[in-house]
Scaffold this motif. Structure first.
Motif, short mmCIF file in Angstrom:
data_model
loop_
_atom_site.label_atom_id
_atom_site.label_comp_id
_atom_site.label_asym_id
_atom_site.label_seq_id
_atom_site.Cartn_x
_atom_site.Cartn_y
_atom_site.Cartn_z
N TYR A 55 25.75 -10.91 -56.63
CA TYR A 55 26.79 -11.40 -55.72
C TYR A 55 26.33 -11.55 -54.27
CZ TYR A 55 30.31 -10.33 -59.35
OH TYR A 55 31.06 -10.30 -60.48
N PRO A 193 35.85 -13.39 -59.89
CA PRO A 193 36.03 -12.40 -58.83
C PRO A 193 36.73 -12.93 -57.58
CG PRO A 193 33.86 -12.20 -59.77
CD PRO A 193 34.46 -13.45 -60.36
N ASP A 194 36.56 -14.22 -57.29
CA ASP A 194 37.21 -14.76 -56.10
C ASP A 194 38.70 -15.02 -56.34
OD1 ASP A 194 36.44 -16.73 -57.89
OD2 ASP A 194 36.38 -18.29 -56.36
N VAL A 198 39.62 -7.00 -54.45
CA VAL A 198 38.67 -5.89 -54.48
C VAL A 198 39.50 -4.63 -54.29
CG1 VAL A 198 36.65 -4.85 -53.43
CG2 VAL A 198 36.88 -7.33 -53.49
N GLU A 200 40.22 -0.59 -53.67
CA GLU A 200 39.70 0.64 -53.07
C GLU A 200 40.11 1.87 -53.86
OE1 GLU A 200 40.44 1.04 -48.93
OE2 GLU A 200 39.38 -0.82 -48.40
N GLU A 470 31.32 -3.08 -61.26
CA GLU A 470 31.45 -4.42 -60.69
C GLU A 470 32.39 -4.40 -59.49
OE1 GLU A 470 33.21 -8.55 -60.36
OE2 GLU A 470 34.18 -6.63 -60.75
N ASN A 471 33.47 -3.65 -59.60
CA ASN A 471 34.40 -3.53 -58.48
C ASN A 471 33.76 -2.81 -57.30
OD1 ASN A 471 37.29 -3.59 -57.35
ND2 ASN A 471 36.76 -1.42 -57.27
N ARG A 474 31.43 -5.13 -55.42
CA ARG A 474 32.18 -6.06 -54.56
C ARG A 474 32.77 -5.33 -53.36
NH1 ARG A 474 36.54 -7.63 -57.94
NH2 ARG A 474 37.11 -9.25 -56.45
N LEU A 475 33.14 -4.08 -53.56
CA LEU A 475 33.67 -3.26 -52.47
C LEU A 475 32.60 -3.04 -51.40
CD1 LEU A 475 36.35 -1.81 -51.83
CD2 LEU A 475 35.48 0.19 -53.05
N SER A 478 32.03 -6.40 -49.50
CA SER A 478 33.13 -6.79 -48.63
C SER A 478 33.28 -5.87 -47.43
CB SER A 478 34.43 -6.83 -49.43
OG SER A 478 34.77 -5.55 -49.90
N SER A 485 30.32 -11.71 -47.27
CA SER A 485 31.39 -11.47 -48.23
C SER A 485 31.25 -12.43 -49.40
CB SER A 485 32.76 -11.63 -47.57
OG SER A 485 32.88 -12.91 -47.01
#
Length: 505
Positions: A55, A193-194, A198, A200, A470-471, A474-475, A478, A485
């Protein structure tokens, strides 16, 4: 050469030198890439590395991708994906089966060029022999026919399916509907993903997919509401949860639904061991791997974390990811962190090469013993299940025994009439589920200390670990690489109907 030509040549020469100096200066002052330190080389840690590489998009402030270091306290990667050797044969000892809709695992398998291995015939369809043992007798037992002819096996499969339906009725269909509904909700995590947030917190992640409420109630309550019969819950569902999670139907609903999904058809594994998925991801992610290096201190020093190992080594990391359960490791954090107390459920896996004792089950011959023996929820029963892994000869079979307590030699000698090889493994395999579940956050300190295994209180499988990782990747992108990003060109979702995901299982 004229004065004008000489002047022009000199000017261009000086301009070229100036531009070269400027480029050298800019490259000299380019920011050095940050370091991401990952603790744990299982499916969670290796997936974080994979998705960070997949990513990442360079920007002026972050022109180069991060350095990634993975620390593994053992001598081999894979975490709870491991194999065991018995008499020269290799078998899965930890996380052993994958669902046909585990799309990240399917993608990892293709990426690493691994070979899919269907489960043994005894686990693949209804032709397997299966029995439910209450400690004194088999309360349910399918038909057994020792034949290698496919036509005969199909007849046996049909008869056993009819027998299951006769015994449990339409509750079987209701159970299947419950499982399919949960799987359909889980598939939302494979959307592009977009097009999804994302997260927390685990709570947010579960609520977005419509799965959170399943973690607030027990599996038994959910199945009662789904109108399943008490007989199905007390027998078949109990057997499945005892085998897959070592726990009863009082586990939380989502973990229970995942457990039931793991008993369906089309299950598969990796030829040579599932741990190779983690190895493949690490090999393809430009990672600095530190084997036999256990992390004991993680200290936040303002702009970076100091990570110290039991070898006396110290590493500076702008970002640190914990991808191993914190419940039974001795990592000390400074400043300290606070997460909900959680107990791991230990499963004792005992591998025996030998032959079962039919007298233990009140039977006259080994051939009468089902290939898979499940048990009811009774504290006096010494094992959760016994299954055939491979039959070598008529009286030479490799078995896997699951139990909540260690199997003593005396107990094994009563269950088996002969034992050639015995291997015992004690796994801190998964959380002890208890509804309503309380979750640790993905971000442990409000800075850049992340925890992949926070998701395990929802459900613990290889695929759920990959989804959580995966999350987390991305966290990280971002929050730390704000300009870098997530770009749509970097983000490829998983279409469950895509041909590339459908391997011949």
């Amino acid at each position: 050469m004229s004065f004008k030509s000489s002047f022009t040549f000199t000017f261009l020469f000086l301009l070229t030198l100036s531009l070269q100096s400027l480029l050298i200066c800019q490259s000299t002052h380019a920011p050095s890439p940050p370091t991401v330190c990952v603790v744990g080389s299982g499916i969670g840690g290796s997936s974080v590395a994979h998705f960070l590489r997949q990513y990442f998009h360079p920007t002026p402030s972050h022109p180069t991708p991060p350095n990634i270091k993975i620390f593994e306290r053992r001598s081999i990667v894979g975490g709870r994906m491991a194999t065991v050797s018995i008499g020269g044969e290799t078998f899965e000892a930890g996380a052993s089966i994958l669902h046909p809709k585990n799309y990240y695992a399917l993608n990892y398998t293709k990426l690493a060029g691994l070979k899919v291995k269907p489960p043994p015939s005894s686990e693949d369809d209804d032709s397997m022999s299966f029995g439910i043992w209450d400690g004194k007798k088999f309360v349910f037992k399918t038909l057994q026919v020792d034949s290698k002819f496919p036509f005969v096996q199909k007849i046996v499969s049909f008869v056993n399916s009819f027998y299951l339906f006769f015994h449990y009725g339409f509750s079987l269909l209701k159970m299947n509907t419950f499982v399919e509904s949960t799987v359909d909700s889980f598939l939302k995590y494979y959307e592009r993903p977009d097009t999804r947030p994302v997260f927390e917190t685990v709570d947010e992640m579960l609520k977005w997919a419509g799965l959170y409420n399943l973690t607030t109630r027990t599996l038994k309550d959910e199945l009662i509401d789904a109108k399943l019969s008490p007989l199905l819950i007390e027998e078949l569902v109990t057997v499945i949860t005892r085998i897959n999670y070592g726990q009863s139907v009082y586990i939380s609903g989502l973990a229970g639904a995942v457990s039931l999904a793991g008993s369906g058809g089309g299950l598969w594994s990796i030829e040579g061991g599932n741990w190779q998925m983690a190895a493949g991801l690490i090999n393809n992610s430009d990672v600095s791997l530190h084997l036999n290096e256990e992390i004991e201190f993680i200290s936040y020093l303002g702009e970076y974390y100091e990570v110290n190992s039991t070898k006396g080594n110290s590493y500076s990391c702008e970002i640190t990811v914990v991808a191993t359960p914190l419940d039974e490791v001795n990592i000390q954090f400074k400043p300290s962190i606070s997460i909900p107390e959680r107990k791991l459920q230990h499963t004792h896996a005992t591998f025996v090469r030998g032959i079962l004792n039919p007298a233990y089950f009140g039977l006259s011959s080994v051939a009468e013993i089902p290939e898979l023996v499940g048990t009811l929820e009774d504290p006096n029963l010494p094992f959760s299940s016994i299954s055939v892994l491979k039959q070598h000869e008529e009286k030479d079979v490799t078995y896997k025994v699951f139990s909540r307590e260690p199997m003593t030699d005396a107990l094994l000698d009563s269950i088996f009439s002969a034992r050639l090889h015995t291997v015992r493994i004690n796994w801190g395999a998964y959380p002890h589920y208890r509804a309503p579940e309380v979750f640790a956050p993905f971000i442990l300190d409000g800075q850049h200390l992340y925890y992949v295994n926070a998701f395990e209180n929802a459900a613990s499988t290889m695929e759920t670990s990959a989804v959580a990782a995966e999350n987390v990747a991305r966290l990280i992108l971002s929050r730390y690489f704000s300009e870098a990003s997530l770009r749509p060109s970097n983000l490829k979702g998983f279409n469950p109907d895509a041909d590339t995901l459908h391997l011949d299982l």
